[in-house]
Scaffold this motif. Structure first.
Motif, PDB file in Angstrom:
ATOM      1  N   ASP A 153      21.895  36.229  -8.940  1.00  0.00           N
ATOM      2  CA  ASP A 153      22.646  36.386 -10.179  1.00  0.00           C
ATOM      3  C   ASP A 153      22.331  35.337 -11.224  1.00  0.00           C
ATOM      4  O   ASP A 153      22.976  35.272 -12.259  1.00  0.00           O
ATOM      5  CB  ASP A 153      24.147  36.385  -9.872  1.00  0.00           C
ATOM      6  N   LYS A 154      21.329  34.488 -10.928  1.00  0.00           N
ATOM      7  CA  LYS A 154      20.962  33.487 -11.928  1.00  0.00           C
ATOM      8  C   LYS A 154      19.945  34.072 -12.896  1.00  0.00           C
ATOM      9  O   LYS A 154      19.407  35.152 -12.687  1.00  0.00           O
ATOM     10  CB  LYS A 154      20.359  32.279 -11.223  1.00  0.00           C
ATOM     11  N   TYR A 155      19.695  33.318 -13.976  1.00  0.00           N
ATOM     12  CA  TYR A 155      18.665  33.708 -14.924  1.00  0.00           C
ATOM     13  C   TYR A 155      17.389  32.948 -14.604  1.00  0.00           C
ATOM     14  O   TYR A 155      17.444  31.835 -14.057  1.00  0.00           O
ATOM     15  CB  TYR A 155      19.120  33.400 -16.348  1.00  0.00           C
ATOM     16  N   PRO A 156      16.230  33.529 -14.953  1.00  0.00           N
ATOM     17  CA  PRO A 156      14.961  32.873 -14.627  1.00  0.00           C
ATOM     18  C   PRO A 156      14.903  31.417 -15.083  1.00  0.00           C
ATOM     19  O   PRO A 156      14.368  30.567 -14.369  1.00  0.00           O
ATOM     20  CB  PRO A 156      13.930  33.721 -15.375  1.00  0.00           C
ATOM     21  N   GLY A 157      15.479  31.130 -16.279  1.00  0.00           N
ATOM     22  CA  GLY A 157      15.420  29.778 -16.813  1.00  0.00           C
ATOM     23  C   GLY A 157      16.125  28.747 -15.944  1.00  0.00           C
ATOM     24  O   GLY A 157      15.935  27.550 -16.109  1.00  0.00           O
ATOM     25  N   GLN A 158      16.976  29.217 -15.008  1.00  0.00           N
ATOM     26  CA  GLN A 158      17.715  28.275 -14.163  1.00  0.00           C
ATOM     27  C   GLN A 158      16.980  27.986 -12.856  1.00  0.00           C
ATOM     28  O   GLN A 158      17.468  27.229 -12.030  1.00  0.00           O
ATOM     29  CB  GLN A 158      19.103  28.854 -13.853  1.00  0.00           C
ATOM     30  N   LEU A 159      15.818  28.612 -12.651  1.00  0.00           N
ATOM     31  CA  LEU A 159      15.083  28.445 -11.392  1.00  0.00           C
ATOM     32  C   LEU A 159      13.881  27.523 -11.580  1.00  0.00           C
ATOM     33  O   LEU A 159      13.382  27.365 -12.688  1.00  0.00           O
ATOM     34  CB  LEU A 159      14.586  29.820 -10.910  1.00  0.00           C
ATOM     35  N   SER A 160      13.435  26.933 -10.477  1.00  0.00           N
ATOM     36  CA  SER A 160      12.224  26.110 -10.541  1.00  0.00           C
ATOM     37  C   SER A 160      11.011  27.027 -10.658  1.00  0.00           C
ATOM     38  O   SER A 160      11.099  28.232 -10.433  1.00  0.00           O
ATOM     39  CB  SER A 160      12.107  25.266  -9.282  1.00  0.00           C
ATOM     40  N   GLY A 161       9.877  26.422 -11.016  1.00  0.00           N
ATOM     41  CA  GLY A 161       8.658  27.212 -11.180  1.00  0.00           C
ATOM     42  C   GLY A 161       8.287  27.990  -9.928  1.00  0.00           C
ATOM     43  O   GLY A 161       7.950  29.175  -9.993  1.00  0.00           O
ATOM     44  N   GLY A 162       8.380  27.311  -8.781  1.00  0.00           N
ATOM     45  CA  GLY A 162       8.022  27.978  -7.529  1.00  0.00           C
ATOM     46  C   GLY A 162       8.933  29.155  -7.243  1.00  0.00           C
ATOM     47  O   GLY A 162       8.479  30.231  -6.832  1.00  0.00           O
ATOM     48  N   GLN A 163      10.233  28.946  -7.502  1.00  0.00           N
ATOM     49  CA  GLN A 163      11.181  30.046  -7.283  1.00  0.00           C
ATOM     50  C   GLN A 163      10.902  31.202  -8.231  1.00  0.00           C
ATOM     51  O   GLN A 163      10.944  32.367  -7.850  1.00  0.00           O
ATOM     52  CB  GLN A 163      12.611  29.544  -7.484  1.00  0.00           C
ATOM     53  N   GLN A 164      10.590  30.859  -9.490  1.00  0.00           N
ATOM     54  CA  GLN A 164      10.300  31.921 -10.459  1.00  0.00           C
ATOM     55  C   GLN A 164       9.094  32.736 -10.023  1.00  0.00           C
ATOM     56  O   GLN A 164       9.089  33.961 -10.135  1.00  0.00           O
ATOM     57  CB  GLN A 164      10.023  31.320 -11.841  1.00  0.00           C
ATOM     58  N   GLN A 165       8.075  32.048  -9.523  1.00  0.00           N
ATOM     59  CA  GLN A 165       6.883  32.780  -9.115  1.00  0.00           C
ATOM     60  C   GLN A 165       7.181  33.678  -7.914  1.00  0.00           C
ATOM     61  O   GLN A 165       6.674  34.787  -7.814  1.00  0.00           O
ATOM     62  CB  GLN A 165       5.736  31.799  -8.802  1.00  0.00           C
ATOM     63  N   ARG A 166       8.052  33.200  -7.017  1.00  0.00           N
ATOM     64  CA  ARG A 166       8.409  34.044  -5.877  1.00  0.00           C
ATOM     65  C   ARG A 166       9.204  35.263  -6.349  1.00  0.00           C
ATOM     66  O   ARG A 166       9.041  36.364  -5.835  1.00  0.00           O
ATOM     67  CB  ARG A 166       9.198  33.237  -4.846  1.00  0.00           C
ATOM     68  N   VAL A 167      10.066  35.048  -7.364  1.00  0.00           N
ATOM     69  CA  VAL A 167      10.778  36.196  -7.941  1.00  0.00           C
ATOM     70  C   VAL A 167       9.778  37.178  -8.539  1.00  0.00           C
ATOM     71  O   VAL A 167       9.898  38.398  -8.373  1.00  0.00           O
ATOM     72  CB  VAL A 167      11.782  35.736  -9.020  1.00  0.00           C
ATOM     73  N   ALA A 168       8.767  36.639  -9.219  1.00  0.00           N
ATOM     74  CA  ALA A 168       7.766  37.518  -9.834  1.00  0.00           C
ATOM     75  C   ALA A 168       7.056  38.347  -8.764  1.00  0.00           C
ATOM     76  O   ALA A 168       6.788  39.537  -8.961  1.00  0.00           O
ATOM     77  CB  ALA A 168       6.760  36.695 -10.628  1.00  0.00           C
ATOM     78  N   ILE A 169       6.764  37.711  -7.624  1.00  0.00           N
ATOM     79  CA  ILE A 169       6.124  38.455  -6.533  1.00  0.00           C
ATOM     80  C   ILE A 169       7.073  39.546  -6.045  1.00  0.00           C
ATOM     81  O   ILE A 169       6.690  40.705  -5.882  1.00  0.00           O
ATOM     82  CB  ILE A 169       5.733  37.503  -5.381  1.00  0.00           C
ATOM     83  N   ALA A 170       8.338  39.178  -5.853  1.00  0.00           N
ATOM     84  CA  ALA A 170       9.320  40.162  -5.388  1.00  0.00           C
ATOM     85  C   ALA A 170       9.463  41.297  -6.391  1.00  0.00           C
ATOM     86  O   ALA A 170       9.593  42.462  -6.018  1.00  0.00           O
ATOM     87  CB  ALA A 170      10.672  39.489  -5.169  1.00  0.00           C
ATOM     88  N   ARG A 171       9.419  40.961  -7.697  1.00  0.00           N
ATOM     89  CA  ARG A 171       9.559  41.999  -8.710  1.00  0.00           C
ATOM     90  C   ARG A 171       8.442  43.037  -8.587  1.00  0.00           C
ATOM     91  O   ARG A 171       8.683  44.239  -8.685  1.00  0.00           O
ATOM     92  CB  ARG A 171       9.523  41.384 -10.109  1.00  0.00           C
ATOM     93  N   SER A 172       7.218  42.549  -8.347  1.00  0.00           N
ATOM     94  CA  SER A 172       6.115  43.488  -8.165  1.00  0.00           C
ATOM     95  C   SER A 172       6.305  44.307  -6.899  1.00  0.00           C
ATOM     96  O   SER A 172       6.079  45.514  -6.885  1.00  0.00           O
ATOM     97  CB  SER A 172       4.794  42.738  -8.074  1.00  0.00           C
ATOM     98  N   LEU A 173       6.738  43.645  -5.822  1.00  0.00           N
ATOM     99  CA  LEU A 173       6.869  44.350  -4.543  1.00  0.00           C
ATOM    100  C   LEU A 173       7.948  45.432  -4.610  1.00  0.00           C
ATOM    101  O   LEU A 173       7.866  46.439  -3.920  1.00  0.00           O
ATOM    102  CB  LEU A 173       7.189  43.356  -3.428  1.00  0.00           C
ATOM    103  N   CYS A 174       8.969  45.217  -5.434  1.00  0.00           N
ATOM    104  CA  CYS A 174      10.047  46.193  -5.568  1.00  0.00           C
ATOM    105  C   CYS A 174       9.529  47.563  -5.996  1.00  0.00           C
ATOM    106  O   CYS A 174      10.184  48.569  -5.772  1.00  0.00           O
ATOM    107  CB  CYS A 174      11.068  45.727  -6.605  1.00  0.00           C
ATOM    108  N   MET A 175       8.390  47.577  -6.662  1.00  0.00           N
ATOM    109  CA  MET A 175       7.832  48.859  -7.099  1.00  0.00           C
ATOM    110  C   MET A 175       7.007  49.493  -5.987  1.00  0.00           C
ATOM    111  O   MET A 175       6.335  50.499  -6.221  1.00  0.00           O
ATOM    112  CB  MET A 175       6.948  48.645  -8.330  1.00  0.00           C
TER     113      MET A 175
END
Lengths: 262, 442
Positions: A153-175
Motif C-alpha cells: 500500500d505504499k507509493y514507489p517514492g517511499q521505497l528504496s531503489g532495490g525494492q522499487q526494482q523488485r516491484v518493477a519485476i513483479a509488475r512485469s510478471l503480473c502480466m
C-alpha cells in the motif's frame, strides 16, 4: 566487484531449461538513429526457457537491441519474430507482443502516482481484463515472490531503489509474460541493493523463464546465462556459452572488454 | 586511523534562538539597528493604513440610509454601504424575478450537495461523482434557472440528473456509514437474487432503467415559469458563465493538448491552428466576434441567444489556454513513464488515462487553478457587450437616482467578493496538491 559477486558465485551455475522451440528470431536486423547506424545485421535466436546475457561497452547498441524486441524502438530493416508474430506496422500485433514480453528498466519506470498494488494490478485489470479481486490476488502472489508483500500500500517514492526494482519485476510478471527483458536492471542501484535484485532474477531464471538480460554483473552472467553475447559498435562480436566466454574469449575486443571490467 | 569514539554522541536540544519566539524576532526583525528601524517604520505604515480603513469602512460608515445624501448627512468621512446593501439582491441575482430567486438558491444548494462528497474522505466512487456532476448537473440547473418548455433531450438529461443526484446522496450516506460505494452495495444485493453474472447485470440495468422511467415521469409533471436570459445577472451570471467555462475548458483543453501532440499530422495541424488563433486574439475581440459576427455565418433563421454565444466563446477561448497548460504538464512526464505503460500492454488511451494524465494534471494544479481564477475574472468583460454580470450591476448603482455617483463602495464590495472566491480556489488548490503528494518528486 562487490558482495553481490560472491553471493551469486556461491550458488553455482543454474542448469539450462532451454528447449528447441524458438520464441524470438531476429534476422538481419538493422537500425539507424538518423544517419547513425546503431545496429548492424543482427541475427539472434532465443529458445523457449533459454537465458541470454548481453554485455558490451556503453554505446554498443545492447539496450537498443532489446528495446527493438518489444517495439519501444522501431527498426528499419530485417525481421523480428516474437512468439510467432512478425513485428511490423500492424498495431494489434504490437499490443499483443507487448503483453507477452515483460520488460524491466534501469530506472524502474514505476508509476509514482499509484500505490505498489495499483502499479501491479493496472495491466492485469485493463489489458488482461482480470477481475479486480483476481488481479489483487495475482499481484500479492508476485509481491511475495519478490519478498515485499508488506509494501503493497505504499507509493514507489517511499521505497528504496532495490525494492522499487523488485516491484518493477513483479509488475512485469503480473502480466504472465512468456519472455522477460532486462535493461541494465542493477545499474541505477546502490551496491548494497544489487544483490536483492539479482537474487530475485536468479529465482526467476530457475523457474524456466525465457530471459534476455543486458548487464555488467559478470558473476551474475556466469550463474544464469545459457549463452553470453558480446556487442560492440552495433555488431554482435562474439557469442558463446558462459564458461568458454569468460575463460577463453576469442575476439580481441572481447578480451579487451573483459580485462577492463573483471 | 584509530577509533575516535565508541559511544554515539548524545542528542541535545536546539539552542533557544532556534525555537523561541523571541529568538525568531531577534533574527528576523531586529538583526541590526537599521533592520530594527525598518521594522518599526513598516509597522507604523501598516498601522496608519489599517486605521484609516477601519475608520472609513466601519467606524464612520453608514449602513442604513435612503439615498446618498442621507449617507452624507450621517457622516462625511465614512463609507456609504447603504447603497450596496440596498442593491444586494441585484448584485447577487441581477434582474431575476424576485419571487423566483429561490430557484437560483436551490440550484446552488444542489451543486453543493452534489459536490460535497468529493471532500469526504470515507466516500467511495469519487470519479463517478465528478463525472455525473459535470455531465448532468448543468442540465438540471439549466432548467431550474431558465424554466419554460423542455425539449426531449432536455427532458432526458433532467431525468438522468434526477436519478444521479439521489444516487449520489445515497452513495455519500453509504460511504459515511459503511465505507462502501453504492455500486458495491447494489452488487451484493443483486448477488442475493442470482449467482449468474449475466442475470446480475440485467437486474442492475433494469434497476437503472426503472429509476430513469420514474424520474422521467416525475420531471414531465415539473413545470417552472420561463425566465428569459436577459433577466439573468449579477454574481449569479458571473458564476454561471465561469462555471460552464471551467467545466468545458478542462476537458476541451485536454483534448486539444493531446491533438497538438498527436502523431497524425491533420489532427496536429488543426489543433495547433485552433489554439494559436484563439490565443493570439484578446478575449474581448472573441466576445464581440461571437455576438456580432457569428450570426452572420449562420443560416438564416438560426438564432442563438447572446448568452449562449458568450458562453461558447468563453469555453473555446479558455480551452485553448488550458490546452497549453496541459501540454506543459505532459512535457514534464519522463519518457520512461510511457515506456513503462507500454510494456504492461496499455495502448494510447490507457497510457494517457491511467499513467500520463493523472501525473501531468497533478503537476499542473497550480497553473490550472490559476487559469480558472483568470477565467472567473475575465468574465467581467461580458459587461462590455451588454450583459449585466456582477461588475455591470455594481456599476449600475452609481447610475441609480438615489445613489447617483456612488462608485467607491460598490467596487470595493466587488473586490471583496472576487477575493473571497479566488482566494478559496487558490487555497483549495494548495490543499489538493498536498493531498495528491505521494512522496516522489521524480
Amino acid at each position: 566487484m562487490t558482495d553481490s559477486t560472491a553471493a551469486t558465485q556461491t550458488q553455482g551455475q543454474l542448469s539450462s531449461a532451454a528447449s528447441n522451440e524458438i520464441i524470438i528470431e531476429i534476422n538481419k536486423m538493422n537500425k539507424w538513429y538518423g544517419d547513425f547506424h546503431v545496429l548492424r545485421d543482427i541475427d539472434l535466436t532465443l529458445h523457449k526457457g533459454e537465458r541470454i546475457v548481453i554485455c558490451g561497452p556503453s554505446g554498443s547498441g545492447k539496450s537498443t537491441l532489446i528495446r527493438c524486441i518489444n517495439a519501444l524502438e522501431e527498426h528499419q530493416e530485417g525481421d523480428i519474430v516474437v512468439d510467432g508474430i512478425l513485428l511490423g506496422e500492424n498495431l494489434k500485433n504490437l499490443d499483443h507482443i507487448r503483453t507477452e514480453v515483460g520488460m524491466v528498466f534501469q530506472n524502474f519506470n514505476l508509476f509514482p502516482h499509484l500505490t505498489i498494488l495499483e502499479n501491479l494490478t493496472l495491466g492485469p485489470i485493463w489489458v488482461r481484463k482480470m477481475s479486480k479481486a483476481d488481479a489483487i490476488e495475482n499481484a500479492m502472489h508476485y509481491l511475495k515472490r519478490v519478498k515485499i508483500p508488506e509494501q503493497a500500500d505504499k507509493y514507489p517514492g517511499q521505497l528504496s531503489g532495490g525494492q522499487q526494482q523488485r516491484v518493477a519485476i513483479a509488475r512485469s510478471l503480473c502480466m504472465s509474460p512468456k519472455i522477460m527483458l532486462f535493461d541494465e536492471p542493477t545499474s541505477a542501484l546502490d551496491p548494497e541493493m544489487i544483490k536483492e535484485v539479482l537474487d530475485v532474477m536468479i529465482e526467476l531464471a530457475d523457474t524456466g523463464m525465457s530471459m534476455i538480460v543486458v548487464t555488467h554483473e559478470m558473476a551474475f552472467a556466469k550463474t544464469i546465462a545459457d549463452r553470453v553475447i558480446f556487442m560492440d559498435e552495433g555488431d554482435i562480436v562474439e557469442e558463446n556459452e558462459p564458461n568458454a566466454f569468460f575463460e577463453n574469449p576469442q575476439h580481441q575486443r572481447t578480451q579487451l572488454f573483459l580485462s577492463q571490467i573483471l | 586511523m584509530a577509533i575516535i569514539t565508541l559511544n554515539k554522541t548524545p542528542t541535545r536540544p536546539a539552542p533557544l534562538s532556534e525555537t523561541s519566539m523571541l529568538g525568531w524576532m531577534r533574527r528576523s526583525l531586529f538583526s541590526s539597528w537599521f533592520n530594527g528601524a525598518l521594522t518599526i517604520f513598516t509597522l507604523y505604515i501598516v498601522y496608519i493604513t489599517l486605521q484609516g480603513v477601519y475608520v472609513w469602512g466601519f467606524a464612520d460608515a453608514t449602513l442604513v440610509a435612503d439615498n446618498r445624501r442621507a449617507c452624507y448627512d450621517y457622516s462625511l468621512t465614512g463609507a456609504c454601504w447603504a447603497g450596496v446593501i440596498d442593491w444586494m439582491d441585484n448584485i447577487f441575482y441581477g434582474r431575476y424575478p424576485r419571487e423566483e430567486i429561490w430557484r437560483i438558491d436551490l440550484g446552488g444548494l444542489l451543486l453543493i450537495l452534489w459536490m460535497a462528497p468529493l471532500w469526504m474522505r470515507k466516500v467511495k466512487g469519487k470519479i463517478w461523482i465528478g463525472v455525473t456532476v459535470v455531465t448532468f448537473y448543468p442540465f438540471l440547473a439549466g432548467y431550474l434557472f431558465a424554466g419554460g418548455d423542455k425539449g426531449l433531450f432536455m427532458q432526458l438529461m433532467v431525468a438522468a440528473a434526477l436519478v444521479a443526484l439521489p444516487a449520489n446522496v445515497i452513495n455519500m450516506l453509504i460511504g459515511l456509514f459503511k465505507e462502501q460505494s453504492l455500486g458495491q452495495v447494489l452488487q451484493s444485493l443483486v448477488a442475493k437474487f442470482s449467482e449468474d453474472e449475466k442475470v446480475q447485470r440485467n437486474l442492475m440495468l433494469a434497476l437503472v432503467a426503472l429509476s430513469l422511467v420514474i424520474a422521467f415521469v416525475f420531471q414531465s409533471q415539473w413545470q417552472e415559469v420561463a425566465v428569459s436570459w436577459t433577466k439573468w445577472g449579477g454574481l449569479f451570471l458571473t458564476l454561471a458563465i465561469a462555471g460552464i467555462g471551467i467545466a468545458c475548458s478542462l476537458p476541451g483543453g485536454i483534448i486539444l493538448a493531446l491533438g497538438r501532440r498527436s502523431k497524425l499530422p491533420i489532427i496536429r495541424i488543426l489543433s495547433t491552428g485552433f489554439i494559436e488563433i484563439f490565443r493570439s486574439v484578446p478575449l474581448i475581440t472573441v466576445l464581440f466576434m461571437a455576438t456580432t459576427m457569428f450570426p452572420l455565418f449562420m443560416p438564416e433563421g438560426f438564432v442563438l441567444n447572446k448568452l449562449t454565444q458568450v458562453i461558447i466563446a468563453v469555453c473555446l477561448f479558455n480551452a485553448c489556454y488550458m490546452a497549453e497548460t496541459v501540454r506543459g504538464g505532459l512535457q514534464a512526464i519522463p519518457k520512461g513513464q510511457y515506456e513503462g505503460a507500454h510494456t504492461i500492454g496499455l495502448g494510447y488511451w490507457g497510457t494517457m488515462g491511467f499513467v500520463i494524465m493523472p501525473q501531468a494534471l497533478k503537476y499542473m494544479i497550480p497553473n490550472i487553478v490559476g487559469s480558472f481564477i483568470g477565467l472567473l475574472k475575465d468574465t467581467t468583460l461580458v459587461s462590455i457587450i451588454g450583459l449585466f454580470d456582477i461588475l455591470g450591476m455594481l456599476r449600475s448603482i452609481s447610475r441609480d437616482v438615489p445613489w447617483l455617483g456612488l462608485h467607491k463602495e460598490p467596487l470595493i464590495f466587488g473586490a471583496i467578493v472576487f477575493f473571497i472566491i479566488c482566494f478559496s480556489m487558490s487555497k483549495y488548490s494548495r490543499h489538493l496538491e498536498a493531498k495528491l503528494e505521494t512522496g516522489n518528486k521524480k
